[in-house]
Design a protein around this motif. Sequence first.
Motif, PDB file in Angstrom:
ATOM      1  N   ALA A 175       0.700  -1.282   0.023  1.00 36.42           N
ATOM      2  CA  ALA A 175      -0.113   0.018   0.060  1.00 36.42           C
ATOM      3  C   ALA A 175       0.843   1.141  -0.087  1.00 36.42           C
ATOM      4  O   ALA A 175       0.662   2.216  -0.685  1.00 36.42           O
ATOM      5  CB  ALA A 175      -0.672  -0.147   1.290  1.00 36.42           C
TER       6      ALA A 175
ATOM      7  N   ARG B 202      -6.035   3.511   2.409  1.00 33.77           N
ATOM      8  CA  ARG B 202      -6.942   3.053   1.341  1.00 33.77           C
ATOM      9  C   ARG B 202      -6.126   3.077  -0.079  1.00 33.77           C
ATOM     10  O   ARG B 202      -5.129   3.842  -0.226  1.00 33.77           O
ATOM     11  CB  ARG B 202      -8.098   4.288   0.933  1.00 33.77           C
ATOM     12  CG  ARG B 202      -9.057   4.026   2.051  1.00 33.77           C
ATOM     13  CD  ARG B 202     -10.228   5.127   1.721  1.00 33.77           C
ATOM     14  NE  ARG B 202     -11.058   4.886   2.876  1.00 33.77           N
ATOM     15  CZ  ARG B 202     -12.096   4.049   3.177  1.00 33.77           C
ATOM     16  NH1 ARG B 202     -12.152   3.181   2.150  1.00 33.77           N
ATOM     17  NH2 ARG B 202     -12.912   4.058   4.037  1.00 33.77           N
TER      18      ARG B 202
ATOM     19  N   GLN C 163      -6.172   2.754  -4.458  1.00 36.54           N
ATOM     20  CA  GLN C 163      -6.816   2.834  -5.707  1.00 36.54           C
ATOM     21  C   GLN C 163      -7.688   1.618  -6.135  1.00 36.54           C
ATOM     22  O   GLN C 163      -6.912   0.607  -6.219  1.00 36.54           O
ATOM     23  CB  GLN C 163      -6.137   3.526  -6.773  1.00 36.54           C
ATOM     24  CG  GLN C 163      -6.840   3.982  -7.958  1.00 36.54           C
ATOM     25  CD  GLN C 163      -7.693   5.289  -7.816  1.00 36.54           C
ATOM     26  OE1 GLN C 163      -7.073   6.043  -7.026  1.00 36.54           O
ATOM     27  NE2 GLN C 163      -8.763   5.434  -8.552  1.00 36.54           N
ATOM     28  N   PRO C 164      -8.887   1.669  -6.190  1.00 30.71           N
ATOM     29  CA  PRO C 164      -9.614   0.381  -6.429  1.00 30.71           C
ATOM     30  C   PRO C 164      -9.419  -0.160  -7.902  1.00 30.71           C
ATOM     31  O   PRO C 164      -9.470   0.515  -8.724  1.00 30.71           O
ATOM     32  CB  PRO C 164     -11.210   0.795  -6.074  1.00 30.71           C
ATOM     33  CG  PRO C 164     -11.335   2.443  -6.107  1.00 30.71           C
ATOM     34  CD  PRO C 164      -9.804   2.747  -5.895  1.00 30.71           C
TER      35      PRO C 164
ATOM     36  N   THR D 258      -8.571  -3.253  -1.047  1.00 33.83           N
ATOM     37  CA  THR D 258      -8.368  -1.716  -1.221  1.00 33.83           C
ATOM     38  C   THR D 258      -8.356  -0.820   0.053  1.00 33.83           C
ATOM     39  O   THR D 258      -8.164   0.209  -0.106  1.00 33.83           O
ATOM     40  CB  THR D 258      -9.512  -1.023  -2.185  1.00 33.83           C
ATOM     41  OG1 THR D 258     -10.953  -1.099  -1.520  1.00 33.83           O
ATOM     42  CG2 THR D 258      -9.543  -1.710  -3.355  1.00 33.83           C
ATOM     43  N   TYR D 259      -8.573  -1.463   1.112  1.00 35.30           N
ATOM     44  CA  TYR D 259      -8.715  -0.900   2.286  1.00 35.30           C
ATOM     45  C   TYR D 259      -8.116  -1.756   3.404  1.00 35.30           C
ATOM     46  O   TYR D 259      -8.638  -3.021   3.532  1.00 35.30           O
ATOM     47  CB  TYR D 259     -10.000  -0.370   2.976  1.00 35.30           C
ATOM     48  CG  TYR D 259     -10.144   0.388   4.429  1.00 35.30           C
ATOM     49  CD1 TYR D 259      -9.381   1.572   4.608  1.00 35.30           C
ATOM     50  CD2 TYR D 259     -10.659  -0.612   5.440  1.00 35.30           C
ATOM     51  CE1 TYR D 259      -9.448   1.997   5.717  1.00 35.30           C
ATOM     52  CE2 TYR D 259     -10.643   0.103   6.680  1.00 35.30           C
ATOM     53  CZ  TYR D 259     -10.054   1.317   7.012  1.00 35.30           C
ATOM     54  OH  TYR D 259     -10.028   1.825   8.255  1.00 35.30           O
TER      55      TYR D 259
ATOM     56  N   HIS E 283      -6.322  -1.956   7.348  1.00 31.85           N
ATOM     57  CA  HIS E 283      -6.602  -1.472   8.893  1.00 31.85           C
ATOM     58  C   HIS E 283      -5.797  -2.375   9.890  1.00 31.85           C
ATOM     59  O   HIS E 283      -5.907  -3.745   9.547  1.00 31.85           O
ATOM     60  CB  HIS E 283      -8.036  -1.418   9.372  1.00 31.85           C
ATOM     61  CG  HIS E 283      -8.123  -0.889  10.719  1.00 31.85           C
ATOM     62  ND1 HIS E 283      -7.837  -1.444  12.002  1.00 31.85           N
ATOM     63  CD2 HIS E 283      -8.230   0.417  11.135  1.00 31.85           C
ATOM     64  CE1 HIS E 283      -7.872  -0.762  12.819  1.00 31.85           C
ATOM     65  NE2 HIS E 283      -8.278   0.723  12.622  1.00 31.85           N
TER      66      HIS E 283
END
Length: 326
Positions: free
Chosen positions: A77, A145, A147-148, A227-228, A230
């Motif tokens: 990421a 996040r 980029q999808p 795409t996200y 945590h």
Amino acid sequence: MGLFSIQAQKRKLIYAVPLLLVLIAIPFLFSSFWLRIITGLLMWIGLALSWNMIGGYMGYVSFGHGAFFGLGAYLTALLMGKLHMPFFAAMLIAGLLTYIFAWLVGYPTLRLSGTYFAIGTWSFAEMMRQLVLVLEVTGGPEGMRLQPYLNESFFYFIMLALAILVASFSYFIFDKSAYGLKVKAVREEETAASTLGLNIVRVKTQVFAISAFFPGLIGGAYAYWITYIHPDSVLGPLISDQMVIMVLLGGIGTLLGPIVGAIVLYVGNRILWVFWGDSSFYLVILGLAIALVILFLPQGLISLLRFRKEKREKTSVQSATKTGQA
């Protein structure tokens, strides 16, 4: 003996080719919903096979491999988001950096053994999660996040390729090579292996780093797919725990065991989730089922297949003997 070996290899090839063709055809046969589930299954197969390298072939139970998955996710990421690298380059670099980091962590940690090693790796994983939670560059508690990229087939083939890569590496390096014999010698008796001239620390560190390299790659693919990310989703303890359970459930120290365990646990998880949703009751049923398997099948579900194979071979030998006597 050579003839039987050649015949066995031919049988494996006969099974492998149609299976590969089916796997390639899956994106064209299923909807996006089912494709996401199968993609997730392939991811867990790769993770379970990776953990089996250190936990099964080497015999060191690690509760820290979820940290390498999360590290690969965050590195990918960061490389894609901050340095604008293309996905494949970012994923490969993330895997290599994870390998180097695992080597540095494993060199002192692998001097421990048993419970102390398990606790040490768990502490390392928790430290990584807490560190990512406070670092600004990783987004802290807000996560990151990407980029999808809305192409389910693309991520399916990525996870398929990674799962095949890990399975092939396990088969050719740990099951069929001289290096695999060295690893198993260290697992069975470190003192005896050392007297034969093996560098015990180097072998253990190599296996630990290799087993972390693949989760690093898979974590990178997962980050781009979801795409996200945590800290709790990619560095939580449940990731390591599921790797361990899948391998123990299927059969530790084997090639097919982690695959079987991943399929049973992941599919069972999805089915129970459909009926109970976010309720924690399905975890009770899942835990009970796993406890029963470990209690009555300590070698995992794969032992059932071995039993059937041995019984079939015994029947064949008896038939051949009777035919020869007649």
